[in-house]
Design a protein around this motif. Structure first.
Motif, PDB file in Angstrom:
ATOM      1  N   MET A   1       4.598  -9.814  -9.549  1.00 43.26           N
ATOM      2  CA  MET A   1       4.949  -8.303  -9.180  1.00 43.26           C
ATOM      3  C   MET A   1       6.347  -8.217  -8.843  1.00 43.26           C
ATOM      4  SD  MET A   1       2.937  -6.055  -6.438  1.00 43.26           S
ATOM      5  CE  MET A   1       1.343  -6.002  -7.371  1.00 43.26           C
ATOM      6  N   SER A   2       7.217  -6.986  -9.277  1.00 41.45           N
ATOM      7  CA  SER A   2       8.412  -6.803  -8.926  1.00 41.45           C
ATOM      8  C   SER A   2       8.341  -6.205  -7.348  1.00 41.45           C
ATOM      9  CB  SER A   2       8.825  -5.782  -9.820  1.00 41.45           C
ATOM     10  OG  SER A   2       8.353  -4.573  -9.784  1.00 41.45           O
ATOM     11  N   ALA A   3       9.774  -6.275  -6.941  1.00 37.53           N
ATOM     12  CA  ALA A   3       9.852  -5.733  -5.643  1.00 37.53           C
ATOM     13  C   ALA A   3       9.410  -4.214  -5.467  1.00 37.53           C
ATOM     14  CB  ALA A   3      11.147  -5.902  -5.112  1.00 37.53           C
ATOM     15  N   SER A   4       9.690  -3.533  -6.400  1.00 35.37           N
ATOM     16  CA  SER A   4       9.368  -2.013  -6.465  1.00 35.37           C
ATOM     17  C   SER A   4       7.686  -1.672  -6.455  1.00 35.37           C
ATOM     18  CB  SER A   4       9.783  -1.287  -7.561  1.00 35.37           C
ATOM     19  OG  SER A   4       9.144  -1.799  -8.649  1.00 35.37           O
ATOM     20  N   LYS A   5       7.095  -2.885  -6.913  1.00 37.08           N
ATOM     21  CA  LYS A   5       5.452  -2.774  -6.886  1.00 37.08           C
ATOM     22  C   LYS A   5       4.777  -3.502  -5.616  1.00 37.08           C
ATOM     23  CE  LYS A   5       5.037  -2.617 -11.866  1.00 37.08           C
ATOM     24  NZ  LYS A   5       4.392  -1.254 -12.074  1.00 37.08           N
ATOM     25  N   LYS A   6       5.722  -3.741  -4.730  1.00 36.06           N
ATOM     26  CA  LYS A   6       5.208  -4.284  -3.522  1.00 36.06           C
ATOM     27  C   LYS A   6       5.291  -3.276  -2.364  1.00 36.06           C
ATOM     28  CE  LYS A   6       6.572  -9.095  -4.385  1.00 36.06           C
ATOM     29  NZ  LYS A   6       7.446 -10.313  -3.876  1.00 36.06           N
ATOM     30  N   ILE A   7       5.901  -2.298  -2.699  1.00 30.72           N
ATOM     31  CA  ILE A   7       6.128  -1.222  -1.616  1.00 30.72           C
ATOM     32  C   ILE A   7       5.238  -0.181  -1.929  1.00 30.72           C
ATOM     33  CG2 ILE A   7       7.698   0.236  -0.648  1.00 30.72           C
ATOM     34  CD1 ILE A   7      10.006  -1.753  -1.422  1.00 30.72           C
ATOM     35  N   CYS A   8       4.476   0.353  -0.865  1.00 27.58           N
ATOM     36  CA  CYS A   8       3.571   1.693  -0.773  1.00 27.58           C
ATOM     37  C   CYS A   8       4.404   2.686   0.194  1.00 27.58           C
ATOM     38  CB  CYS A   8       2.413   1.334  -0.685  1.00 27.58           C
ATOM     39  SG  CYS A   8       1.478   0.620   0.730  1.00 27.58           S
ATOM     40  N   ILE A  77      -1.815  -0.045   7.084  1.00 29.39           N
ATOM     41  CA  ILE A  77      -1.475  -1.373   6.952  1.00 29.39           C
ATOM     42  C   ILE A  77      -2.789  -2.265   6.240  1.00 29.39           C
ATOM     43  CG2 ILE A  77      -0.979  -3.503   8.007  1.00 29.39           C
ATOM     44  CD1 ILE A  77       1.361  -1.387   8.027  1.00 29.39           C
ATOM     45  N   ASN A  78      -3.821  -2.084   6.596  1.00 24.97           N
ATOM     46  CA  ASN A  78      -4.863  -2.795   6.225  1.00 24.97           C
ATOM     47  C   ASN A  78      -5.306  -2.321   4.737  1.00 24.97           C
ATOM     48  OD1 ASN A  78      -5.663  -4.467   8.331  1.00 24.97           O
ATOM     49  ND2 ASN A  78      -6.724  -3.055   9.289  1.00 24.97           N
ATOM     50  N   ARG A  79      -5.176  -1.152   4.459  1.00 25.16           N
ATOM     51  CA  ARG A  79      -5.540  -0.382   3.142  1.00 25.16           C
ATOM     52  C   ARG A  79      -4.467  -1.031   2.254  1.00 25.16           C
ATOM     53  NH1 ARG A  79      -8.760   3.420   1.026  1.00 25.16           N
ATOM     54  NH2 ARG A  79     -10.160   2.746   2.848  1.00 25.16           N
ATOM     55  N   ALA A  80      -3.199  -0.754   2.538  1.00 24.57           N
ATOM     56  CA  ALA A  80      -2.220  -1.526   1.877  1.00 24.57           C
ATOM     57  C   ALA A  80      -2.318  -2.934   1.356  1.00 24.57           C
ATOM     58  CB  ALA A  80      -0.764  -0.964   2.348  1.00 24.57           C
ATOM     59  N   GLY A  84      -2.848  -5.149  -2.382  1.00 17.45           N
ATOM     60  CA  GLY A  84      -1.735  -6.094  -2.590  1.00 17.45           C
ATOM     61  C   GLY A  84      -0.414  -5.722  -2.433  1.00 17.45           C
ATOM     62  N   TYR A  85      -0.207  -5.012  -1.273  1.00 24.33           N
ATOM     63  CA  TYR A  85       1.219  -4.540  -1.011  1.00 24.33           C
ATOM     64  C   TYR A  85       1.721  -5.247   0.110  1.00 24.33           C
ATOM     65  CZ  TYR A  85       0.686  -0.337  -3.944  1.00 24.33           C
ATOM     66  OH  TYR A  85       0.415   0.521  -5.016  1.00 24.33           O
ATOM     67  N   THR A  86       3.048  -5.862   0.018  1.00 24.54           N
ATOM     68  CA  THR A  86       3.532  -6.641   1.262  1.00 24.54           C
ATOM     69  C   THR A  86       4.389  -5.743   1.973  1.00 24.54           C
ATOM     70  OG1 THR A  86       5.304  -7.369  -0.375  1.00 24.54           O
ATOM     71  CG2 THR A  86       3.300  -8.754  -0.001  1.00 24.54           C
ATOM     72  N   TRP A  87       4.812  -4.578   1.584  1.00 25.88           N
ATOM     73  CA  TRP A  87       5.661  -3.565   2.370  1.00 25.88           C
ATOM     74  C   TRP A  87       4.977  -2.218   2.461  1.00 25.88           C
ATOM     75  CZ3 TRP A  87       9.961  -5.311   5.247  1.00 25.88           C
ATOM     76  CH2 TRP A  87      10.620  -6.550   4.822  1.00 25.88           C
ATOM     77  N   CYS A  88       5.041  -1.739   3.551  1.00 25.80           N
ATOM     78  CA  CYS A  88       4.422  -0.300   3.681  1.00 25.80           C
ATOM     79  C   CYS A  88       5.372   0.690   4.429  1.00 25.80           C
ATOM     80  CB  CYS A  88       3.008  -0.011   4.438  1.00 25.80           C
ATOM     81  SG  CYS A  88       2.169   1.445   4.574  1.00 25.80           S
ATOM     82  N   LEU A  89       5.800   1.492   3.820  1.00 26.69           N
ATOM     83  CA  LEU A  89       6.840   2.502   4.476  1.00 26.69           C
ATOM     84  C   LEU A  89       5.964   3.600   5.381  1.00 26.69           C
ATOM     85  CD1 LEU A  89       9.822   3.754   4.623  1.00 26.69           C
ATOM     86  CD2 LEU A  89       9.128   5.346   2.821  1.00 26.69           C
ATOM     87  N   THR A  90       6.030   3.442   6.528  1.00 25.65           N
ATOM     88  CA  THR A  90       5.199   4.612   7.535  1.00 25.65           C
ATOM     89  C   THR A  90       5.992   5.806   7.665  1.00 25.65           C
ATOM     90  OG1 THR A  90       6.158   3.262   9.451  1.00 25.65           O
ATOM     91  CG2 THR A  90       3.817   2.630   8.295  1.00 25.65           C
ATOM     92  N   ASN A 157       6.836  -4.945   6.991  1.00 25.35           N
ATOM     93  CA  ASN A 157       6.555  -6.375   6.448  1.00 25.35           C
ATOM     94  C   ASN A 157       5.110  -6.464   6.896  1.00 25.35           C
ATOM     95  OD1 ASN A 157       5.785  -9.154   6.167  1.00 25.35           O
ATOM     96  ND2 ASN A 157       8.103  -9.285   5.828  1.00 25.35           N
ATOM     97  N   ILE A 158       4.165  -6.250   6.028  1.00 24.27           N
ATOM     98  CA  ILE A 158       2.697  -6.247   6.307  1.00 24.27           C
ATOM     99  C   ILE A 158       2.069  -7.702   6.681  1.00 24.27           C
ATOM    100  CG2 ILE A 158       0.520  -6.046   5.243  1.00 24.27           C
ATOM    101  CD1 ILE A 158       1.502  -3.880   3.527  1.00 24.27           C
ATOM    102  N   PRO A 159       2.514  -8.970   6.346  1.00 25.96           N
ATOM    103  CA  PRO A 159       2.077 -10.198   6.735  1.00 25.96           C
ATOM    104  C   PRO A 159       2.749 -10.383   8.109  1.00 25.96           C
ATOM    105  CG  PRO A 159       2.919 -10.271   4.338  1.00 25.96           C
ATOM    106  CD  PRO A 159       3.270  -8.869   4.696  1.00 25.96           C
ATOM    107  N   ILE A 160       3.978 -10.075   8.459  1.00 21.69           N
ATOM    108  CA  ILE A 160       4.122 -10.416   9.780  1.00 21.69           C
ATOM    109  C   ILE A 160       3.668  -9.427  10.737  1.00 21.69           C
ATOM    110  CG2 ILE A 160       6.455 -10.141  11.243  1.00 21.69           C
ATOM    111  CD1 ILE A 160       8.087 -10.977   8.830  1.00 21.69           C
ATOM    112  N   VAL A 161       3.523  -8.004  10.411  1.00 23.64           N
ATOM    113  CA  VAL A 161       3.070  -7.252  11.569  1.00 23.64           C
ATOM    114  C   VAL A 161       1.428  -7.768  11.984  1.00 23.64           C
ATOM    115  CG1 VAL A 161       1.985  -4.884  11.712  1.00 23.64           C
ATOM    116  CG2 VAL A 161       4.376  -5.333  11.109  1.00 23.64           C
TER     117      VAL A 161
END
Length: 300
Positions: A1-8, A77-80, A84-90, A157-161
């Protein structure tokens, strides 16, 4: 998955102004492939639902009860993470980000110690867009004070949070961002501010203080820039501000200067002097004192 597809992206809603929300989402749609909306019991939920119901890139969830910003952020964060997302813009519902936000953020995703990425914040017209465009800023500013990063337009960063325990739902509103920032910084992770991207935010109702506005125009000192607009909060928000700031400074060793007792007292005195005349100073301070006492109810 590309970087762009890791972000929601995700937004916690509560009685949003529809036109402003539409503008907010129209900018986000061009930058991320998925937007999650968590509604904390808005009275205009049917209007919101009908607005975005037929868009596959937008997922709307209505919660009957307002459980606070922390609960909503954790839901996002949980839904993202589940998808499969690793980054979420809040995002806040009433904030508008620049159209290059994600493009600039993506340049800084490789550092595994980066937990949060924030933009330059244009807050209550303390800094205008024209002033921002004329500033000579570094590309990246390292954030070391937990008060210098807010959740709106923050790439998380979802895994860190998740590793650090997520957002504190007990705080309900106010200092939820400071709490997660303290967790991040106190555990050796990084928060960076990308100055080539911006976010326009309205905190409360800005009340211009003409004296400080005049002083800023004469001196261009940053302290007068900060003071020239007083953020006008409800008494309920002052209650949460007082309660939660005490929680932060009693929970974290490195909580930042602007959550200290002296600073907060001066902050409320500033409000007392410069809030609109129709505000009851007695009810303001009653809420502040009650919040200070109720801090103990939050527990450990």
């Amino acid at each position: 998955m590309s970087a762009s597809k890791k972000i929601c992206a995700g937004i916690v809603l509560y009685n949003p102004e529809i036109e402003l929300l539409k503008k907010n989402i129209s900018i986000l749609e061009k930058q991320v492939e998925k937007i999650y909306l968590f509604d904390n019991g808005s009275s205009n939920n049917n209007e919101i639902k009908n607005l975005f119901n037929n868009k596959n890139e937008i997922s709307y969830f209505f919660n009957k009860q307002n459980k606070g910003i922390g609960y909503g952020l954790n839901w996002l964060i949980n839904r993202a993470d589940e998808n499969g997302y690793t980054w979420c813009l809040t995002m806040d519902q009433d904030s508008i980000c620049s159209d290059n936000l994600i493009y600039e953020y993506k340049k800084h995703l490789k550092d595994k110690r980066v937990a949060l990425i924030s933009p330059f914040v244009l807050n209550n017209d303390k800094v205008t867009l024209n002033e921002y465009n004329n500033m000579k800023l570094p590309e990246v500013t390292e954030i070391t004070d937990p008060m210098d990063c807010i959740t709106s337009a923050c790439l998380t960063n979802i895994p860190i949070v998740k590793k650090l325990g997520m957002f504190n739902e007990k705080l309900f509103i106010d200092f939820v961002d400071s709490d997660i920032n303290c967790k991040v910084l106190n555990n050796g992770y990084r928060i960076i501010q990308i100055n080539d991207a911006y976010m326009i935010q309205q905190m409360g109702k800005g009340h211009k203080v003409k004296t400080f506005e005049w002083l800023f125009n004469k001196t261009h000192k940053n302290i007068f820039r900060r003071l020239k607009v007083a953020t006008v909060y409800t008494d309920q928000r002052l209650y949460y501000s007082s309660r939660n700031s005490r929680y932060i400074r009693n929970t974290y060793k490195d909580h930042g200067r602007r959550t200290g007792l002296g600073f907060m007292f001066a902050y409320y005195c500033y409000f007392t002097l410069f809030y609109p005349k129709n505000r009851s100073r007695f009810s303001m301070w009653k809420a502040i004192i009650k919040g200070f006492k109720d801090y103990k109810e939050l527990g450990d």
